[in-house]
Design a protein around this motif. Sequence first.
Motif, PDB file in Angstrom:
ATOM      1  N   PHE A 212      14.050  39.416  70.022  1.00 26.11           N
ATOM      2  CA  PHE A 212      15.196  40.207  70.461  1.00 26.11           C
ATOM      3  C   PHE A 212      15.830  40.880  69.255  1.00 26.11           C
ATOM      4  O   PHE A 212      15.970  40.268  68.201  1.00 26.11           O
ATOM      5  N   ALA A 213      16.238  42.130  69.442  1.00 28.11           N
ATOM      6  CA  ALA A 213      17.027  42.834  68.430  1.00 28.11           C
ATOM      7  C   ALA A 213      18.491  42.710  68.824  1.00 28.11           C
ATOM      8  O   ALA A 213      18.839  42.872  69.993  1.00 28.11           O
ATOM      9  N   VAL A 214      19.330  42.412  67.846  1.00 34.33           N
ATOM     10  CA  VAL A 214      20.777  42.381  68.076  1.00 34.33           C
ATOM     11  C   VAL A 214      21.252  43.820  67.882  1.00 34.33           C
ATOM     12  O   VAL A 214      21.204  44.348  66.779  1.00 34.33           O
ATOM     13  N   ARG A 215      21.683  44.451  68.968  1.00 36.77           N
ATOM     14  CA  ARG A 215      22.022  45.883  68.922  1.00 36.77           C
ATOM     15  C   ARG A 215      23.485  46.150  68.572  1.00 36.77           C
ATOM     16  O   ARG A 215      23.811  47.219  68.094  1.00 36.77           O
TER      17      ARG A 215
ATOM     18  N   LEU B 166      15.036  28.541  66.796  1.00 39.11           N
ATOM     19  CA  LEU B 166      15.011  29.997  66.798  1.00 39.11           C
ATOM     20  C   LEU B 166      14.940  30.465  65.356  1.00 39.11           C
ATOM     21  O   LEU B 166      15.512  29.841  64.470  1.00 39.11           O
ATOM     22  N   ARG B 167      14.260  31.601  65.111  1.00 39.32           N
ATOM     23  CA  ARG B 167      14.176  32.191  63.772  1.00 39.32           C
ATOM     24  C   ARG B 167      14.918  33.516  63.769  1.00 39.32           C
ATOM     25  O   ARG B 167      14.663  34.378  64.604  1.00 39.32           O
ATOM     26  N   PHE B 168      15.843  33.659  62.818  1.00 43.28           N
ATOM     27  CA  PHE B 168      16.613  34.877  62.670  1.00 43.28           C
ATOM     28  C   PHE B 168      16.140  35.603  61.421  1.00 43.28           C
ATOM     29  O   PHE B 168      15.842  34.981  60.404  1.00 43.28           O
ATOM     30  N   SER B 169      16.105  36.917  61.482  1.00 42.92           N
ATOM     31  CA  SER B 169      15.738  37.745  60.346  1.00 42.92           C
ATOM     32  C   SER B 169      16.750  38.889  60.262  1.00 42.92           C
ATOM     33  O   SER B 169      17.123  39.463  61.292  1.00 42.92           O
ATOM     34  N   PHE B 170      17.208  39.179  59.048  1.00 38.37           N
ATOM     35  CA  PHE B 170      18.209  40.238  58.907  1.00 38.37           C
ATOM     36  C   PHE B 170      17.947  41.106  57.687  1.00 38.37           C
ATOM     37  O   PHE B 170      17.406  40.660  56.679  1.00 38.37           O
ATOM     38  N   ASP B 171      18.292  42.357  57.833  1.00 37.32           N
ATOM     39  CA  ASP B 171      18.302  43.356  56.758  1.00 37.32           C
ATOM     40  C   ASP B 171      19.553  44.181  57.022  1.00 37.32           C
ATOM     41  O   ASP B 171      19.545  45.114  57.824  1.00 37.32           O
ATOM     42  N   ILE B 172      20.648  43.797  56.407  1.00 40.77           N
ATOM     43  CA  ILE B 172      21.964  44.372  56.696  1.00 40.77           C
ATOM     44  C   ILE B 172      22.375  45.340  55.585  1.00 40.77           C
ATOM     45  O   ILE B 172      22.373  44.969  54.412  1.00 40.77           O
ATOM     46  N   MET B 173      22.700  46.545  55.978  1.00 45.10           N
ATOM     47  CA  MET B 173      23.219  47.564  55.057  1.00 45.10           C
ATOM     48  C   MET B 173      24.716  47.705  55.277  1.00 45.10           C
ATOM     49  O   MET B 173      25.176  47.781  56.411  1.00 45.10           O
ATOM     50  N   CYS B 174      25.458  47.741  54.200  1.00 47.40           N
ATOM     51  CA  CYS B 174      26.908  47.920  54.252  1.00 47.40           C
ATOM     52  C   CYS B 174      27.290  49.072  53.331  1.00 47.40           C
ATOM     53  O   CYS B 174      26.693  49.251  52.272  1.00 47.40           O
ATOM     54  N   ASN B 175      28.279  49.828  53.764  1.00 51.94           N
ATOM     55  CA  ASN B 175      28.800  50.925  52.959  1.00 51.94           C
ATOM     56  C   ASN B 175      30.197  50.567  52.450  1.00 51.94           C
ATOM     57  O   ASN B 175      30.982  49.959  53.174  1.00 51.94           O
ATOM     58  N   LYS B 176      30.470  50.986  51.250  1.00 55.65           N
ATOM     59  CA  LYS B 176      31.791  50.765  50.663  1.00 55.65           C
ATOM     60  C   LYS B 176      32.832  51.508  51.506  1.00 55.65           C
ATOM     61  O   LYS B 176      32.654  52.680  51.835  1.00 55.65           O
ATOM     62  N   GLU B 177      33.888  50.780  51.844  1.00 61.57           N
ATOM     63  CA  GLU B 177      34.963  51.390  52.620  1.00 61.57           C
ATOM     64  C   GLU B 177      35.621  52.470  51.778  1.00 61.57           C
ATOM     65  O   GLU B 177      35.938  52.247  50.612  1.00 61.57           O
ATOM     66  N   GLY B 178      35.771  53.631  52.372  1.00 62.60           N
ATOM     67  CA  GLY B 178      36.398  54.757  51.660  1.00 62.60           C
ATOM     68  C   GLY B 178      35.437  55.433  50.713  1.00 62.60           C
ATOM     69  O   GLY B 178      35.819  56.337  49.975  1.00 62.60           O
ATOM     70  N   GLY B 179      34.156  54.986  50.713  1.00 59.04           N
ATOM     71  CA  GLY B 179      33.171  55.554  49.785  1.00 59.04           C
ATOM     72  C   GLY B 179      32.432  56.727  50.329  1.00 59.04           C
ATOM     73  O   GLY B 179      32.611  57.235  51.370  1.00 59.04           O
TER      74      GLY B 179
ATOM     75  N   THR C 171      29.526  46.894  57.583  1.00 61.14           N
ATOM     76  CA  THR C 171      28.143  47.021  58.050  1.00 61.14           C
ATOM     77  C   THR C 171      27.890  48.407  58.633  1.00 61.14           C
ATOM     78  O   THR C 171      28.781  49.027  59.212  1.00 61.14           O
ATOM     79  N   ASP C 172      26.663  48.848  58.471  1.00 60.73           N
ATOM     80  CA  ASP C 172      26.180  50.099  59.047  1.00 60.73           C
ATOM     81  C   ASP C 172      25.056  49.738  60.014  1.00 60.73           C
ATOM     82  O   ASP C 172      23.892  49.637  59.604  1.00 60.73           O
ATOM     83  N   PRO C 173      25.378  49.494  61.300  1.00 57.78           N
ATOM     84  CA  PRO C 173      24.363  49.028  62.247  1.00 57.78           C
ATOM     85  C   PRO C 173      23.186  49.985  62.426  1.00 57.78           C
ATOM     86  O   PRO C 173      22.078  49.559  62.718  1.00 57.78           O
ATOM     87  N   ARG C 174      23.407  51.278  62.208  1.00 58.30           N
ATOM     88  CA  ARG C 174      22.300  52.241  62.350  1.00 58.30           C
ATOM     89  C   ARG C 174      21.242  52.041  61.277  1.00 58.30           C
ATOM     90  O   ARG C 174      20.075  52.358  61.495  1.00 58.30           O
ATOM     91  N   ARG C 175      21.624  51.532  60.124  1.00 55.75           N
ATOM     92  CA  ARG C 175      20.681  51.336  59.019  1.00 55.75           C
ATOM     93  C   ARG C 175      20.331  49.865  58.823  1.00 55.75           C
ATOM     94  O   ARG C 175      19.700  49.511  57.832  1.00 55.75           O
ATOM     95  N   SER C 176      20.758  49.016  59.756  1.00 59.68           N
ATOM     96  CA  SER C 176      20.550  47.575  59.637  1.00 59.68           C
ATOM     97  C   SER C 176      19.625  47.079  60.736  1.00 59.68           C
ATOM     98  O   SER C 176      19.445  47.741  61.763  1.00 59.68           O
TER      99      SER C 176
END
Length: 190
Positions: free
Chosen positions: A37-40, A177-190, A11-16
């Motif tokens: 609430f934002a999950v930081r 409760l309602r959760f919403s997510f937009d999660i960005m992940c980067n390939k390890e070693g990429g 995961t890339d929390p800065r872009r998620s």
Amino acid sequence: MSGDETVTYRTDPRRSRFTVRAFAGGMLSMLAHSPTFAVREFEGEAELAPGGALENASLRLRAGADSLELTDNMSEKDRREIARTMREDVLETGRYPDIVFEATGISADKITEGWYRANITGDLTLHGVTNRCSFGAQVWLTPETLRAQGEFALRQTDYNIRLVSAAGGTIKVKDELRFSFDIMCNKEGG
């Protein structure tokens, strides 16, 4: 890398973005606030088989329960009180610091090249209680990134979370409760 190695995405929390919304209920709910609430603080990884087969993927996410931050505009006094109540009375973050999801099964339908509609089932541990849950997600996969978007709901009482109230019980937080997510992940070693 050989063709039969799994590919790991982190995961890339800065872009998620990961948010949770509570809803006011009760007799005076029209006067109450339904906070978001934002999950930081969260981290995770997905491991995919060669060729990006989502059906054989593994997924694990961990969020810091103490990292939830109120995103709504309100007075600083109200903001502090809601944050204190959420941490001390609702989530009890001193006793239960982590929220963890581990997938136990993923099914996916390919929409087009690199784009999938997935159903993810797994174990969610929240407030010291683990329950099975399922939710849908849109997943975009490239050689270097994985992105997942979706929403799901859960009931606080399923996790032994005490529902809070104010104004002598005339304003209450609803169970769902309602959760919403937009999660960005980067390939390890990429």
